[in-house]
Write a protein that holds these residues in place. Structure first.
Motif, short mmCIF file in Angstrom:
data_model
loop_
_atom_site.label_atom_id
_atom_site.label_comp_id
_atom_site.label_asym_id
_atom_site.label_seq_id
_atom_site.Cartn_x
_atom_site.Cartn_y
_atom_site.Cartn_z
N VAL A 1 -45.36 67.80 -107.72
CA VAL A 1 -45.32 66.35 -108.65
C VAL A 1 -45.05 66.96 -109.97
O VAL A 1 -45.86 67.99 -110.52
CB VAL A 1 -46.74 66.07 -108.38
N VAL A 2 -44.44 66.07 -110.94
CA VAL A 2 -44.19 66.43 -112.20
C VAL A 2 -44.25 65.04 -112.85
O VAL A 2 -43.88 64.19 -112.67
CB VAL A 2 -42.63 66.83 -112.36
N VAL A 3 -45.31 65.49 -114.01
CA VAL A 3 -45.84 64.29 -114.75
C VAL A 3 -45.11 64.08 -116.30
O VAL A 3 -44.93 65.06 -116.90
CB VAL A 3 -47.29 64.41 -114.99
N ASP A 4 -44.48 62.88 -116.49
CA ASP A 4 -44.15 62.57 -117.90
C ASP A 4 -45.24 61.87 -118.51
O ASP A 4 -45.55 60.65 -118.41
CB ASP A 4 -42.92 61.73 -117.68
N LEU A 5 -46.20 62.54 -119.10
CA LEU A 5 -47.44 62.04 -119.64
C LEU A 5 -46.96 61.49 -121.26
O LEU A 5 -46.69 62.04 -122.14
CB LEU A 5 -48.41 63.46 -120.10
N GLY A 6 -47.27 60.12 -121.25
CA GLY A 6 -47.10 59.43 -122.74
C GLY A 6 -45.78 59.20 -122.83
O GLY A 6 -45.22 59.55 -123.92
N TYR A 7 -44.95 58.66 -121.96
CA TYR A 7 -43.49 58.68 -122.05
C TYR A 7 -43.29 57.41 -123.02
O TYR A 7 -41.89 57.69 -123.38
CB TYR A 7 -42.88 58.34 -120.78
N GLN B 1 -41.52 64.73 -106.90
CA GLN B 1 -42.33 63.52 -107.14
C GLN B 1 -42.49 63.41 -108.78
O GLN B 1 -43.30 64.19 -109.23
CB GLN B 1 -43.47 63.33 -106.46
N VAL B 2 -41.86 62.53 -109.31
CA VAL B 2 -42.03 62.35 -110.78
C VAL B 2 -43.00 61.21 -111.15
O VAL B 2 -42.74 60.10 -110.45
CB VAL B 2 -40.56 62.26 -111.61
N VAL B 3 -43.91 61.37 -111.77
CA VAL B 3 -44.87 60.29 -112.13
C VAL B 3 -45.09 60.06 -113.78
O VAL B 3 -45.40 61.07 -114.20
CB VAL B 3 -46.39 60.55 -111.60
N GLY B 4 -44.61 58.90 -114.23
CA GLY B 4 -44.84 58.56 -115.51
C GLY B 4 -46.28 57.97 -115.95
O GLY B 4 -46.53 57.07 -115.24
N ILE B 5 -46.87 58.65 -116.61
CA ILE B 5 -48.39 58.16 -116.95
C ILE B 5 -48.34 57.58 -118.65
O ILE B 5 -47.80 58.32 -119.40
CB ILE B 5 -49.30 59.53 -116.70
N GLU B 6 -49.04 56.54 -118.63
CA GLU B 6 -49.27 55.91 -119.95
C GLU B 6 -50.52 55.33 -120.07
O GLU B 6 -50.98 54.45 -119.33
CB GLU B 6 -47.90 55.10 -120.21
N ARG C 1 -46.53 49.21 -120.90
CA ARG C 1 -45.32 50.25 -120.59
C ARG C 1 -45.47 50.43 -119.13
O ARG C 1 -44.40 50.86 -118.63
CB ARG C 1 -45.83 51.55 -121.62
N VAL C 2 -46.51 50.68 -118.55
CA VAL C 2 -46.70 50.91 -117.24
C VAL C 2 -46.22 49.96 -116.42
O VAL C 2 -45.17 50.09 -115.26
CB VAL C 2 -48.19 51.15 -116.58
N ALA C 3 -46.44 48.71 -116.68
CA ALA C 3 -45.61 47.48 -115.99
C ALA C 3 -44.00 47.69 -116.19
O ALA C 3 -43.18 47.38 -115.27
CB ALA C 3 -46.14 46.28 -116.56
N PHE D 1 -45.12 55.16 -111.41
CA PHE D 1 -45.63 55.00 -112.94
C PHE D 1 -47.21 54.50 -112.65
O PHE D 1 -47.38 53.92 -111.48
CB PHE D 1 -44.95 54.17 -113.61
N ARG D 2 -47.85 55.30 -113.64
CA ARG D 2 -49.35 54.55 -113.41
C ARG D 2 -50.30 54.57 -114.80
O ARG D 2 -49.45 55.49 -115.74
CB ARG D 2 -50.13 55.47 -112.51
N LEU D 3 -51.30 54.01 -115.03
CA LEU D 3 -51.95 53.96 -116.21
C LEU D 3 -52.95 55.31 -115.98
O LEU D 3 -53.34 55.54 -115.31
CB LEU D 3 -52.91 52.84 -116.10
N GLY D 4 -52.81 55.81 -117.20
CA GLY D 4 -53.62 57.02 -117.40
C GLY D 4 -53.32 57.67 -118.86
O GLY D 4 -52.80 57.41 -119.61
N GLY D 5 -54.14 58.90 -119.00
CA GLY D 5 -54.00 59.84 -120.04
C GLY D 5 -54.08 61.17 -119.55
O GLY D 5 -53.63 61.61 -118.73
#
Length: 275
Positions: A44-50, A72-77, A82-84, A96-100
């Motif tokens: 799992v690779v996270v793009d945090l605050g994309y 598995q790339v997960v964009g987190i905002e 932005r998540v939508a 994509f998912r909501l988070g910090g």
């Protein structure tokens, strides 16, 4: 059902552009690709605050698939809008998912890489260690946090690699064509270092020595900026603990061990306002 946790962090300005993070992506897929290949399960690779556009997460997935097809790339905002926008582009291997900084993932999954670019830049320096620690606690074995900053179109980038035990390196990556001097990257240093580019601080000494090596290598410019940078990096390697070699220097990238450039003293917290 436990109450939903509020995302940890502050919303960023959201500025982004296609290909802006290509230099860091190239480093993750290259020297750090072993972390993905070694994972016993789909990494799992996270793009945090994309940011305002999900394009960097889309590009990250495309660039890592050749390294590990099941990545598995997960964009987190932290911004629901932005998540939508990101969810409209979801497909196999990209969500994509909501988070910090709490890095919320399904089923307690732990990320192999968390890339946080241009996120901590708007924070105070003394807030960085706590943000790092929050992400470090979530990392998989052999996991890595990449805390970086770059200019608007990715010509100048710098990032700190942080493992579960702490920061391990600083990387600078530069577009060599038209480069006046390597220290031009100073304004894009990560928050942990950007205020430390002053005499007496190790990172200032490093960039100064790199500039001097670049000047001494001027004769190589007749063969092109790449040859000049190769010569300058080889010069600097005689007195600084570089962790890479010519194959990375050729693309304008140079990585130095963190202890050599770490701040000379802890950041001073901002005083509380008087009552």
């Amino acid at each position: 059902m436990p109450p939903r946790q509020r995302p940890v962090g502050t919303i960023t300005r959201g500025t982004t552009n296609p290909n802006r993070l290509r230099r860091c992506d190239r480093w993750i897929a290259g020297p750090q690709g072993w972390r993905l290949r070694r994972s016993p399960t789909p990494p799992v690779v996270v793009d945090l605050g994309y940011g305002a556009s999900p394009v960097t997460a889309v590009e990250l997935h495309e660039r890592l698939r050749p390294v590990r097809a099941d990545v598995q790339v997960v964009g987190i905002e932290i911004d629901p809008e932005r998540v939508a926008a990101g969810r409209a582009l979801e497909h196999e291997g990209l969500t994509f998912r909501l988070g910090g900084f709490e890095v919320p993932l399904d089923d307690g999954a732990r990320p192999t890489v968390v890339r946080a670019f241009n996120v901590l830049r708007q924070y105070a320096e003394h807030e960085v260690p706590a943000a790092w620690q929050r992400v470090q606690e979530r990392l998989a074995p052999d996991g890595l946090l990449v805390d970086g900053t770059c200019d608007e179109i990715g010509r100048r980038s710098a990032w700190v690699a942080v493992e579960a035990t702490g920061p391990v390196s600083l990387t600078i990556s530069l577009r060599l064509r038209g480069l006046e001097r390597p220290s031009d990257v100073a304004e894009r240093l990560p928050k942990a270092l950007i205020h430390r580019n002053v005499p007496g601080e190790p990172v200032h000494a490093f960039l100064t020595d790199l500039d001097r090596a670049w000047a001494r290598s001027a004769a190589q410019a007749s063969w092109g900026a790449r040859q000049r940078f190769l010569a300058a990096a080889a010069d600097v390697a005689r007195s600084w603990p570089l962790l890479d070699g010519p194959s990375r220097w050729r693309v304008g990238e140079l990585t130095v061990a963190w202890p050599a450039v770490a701040p000379a003293s802890p950041a001073a917290p901002v005083p509380a306002a008087a009552p």
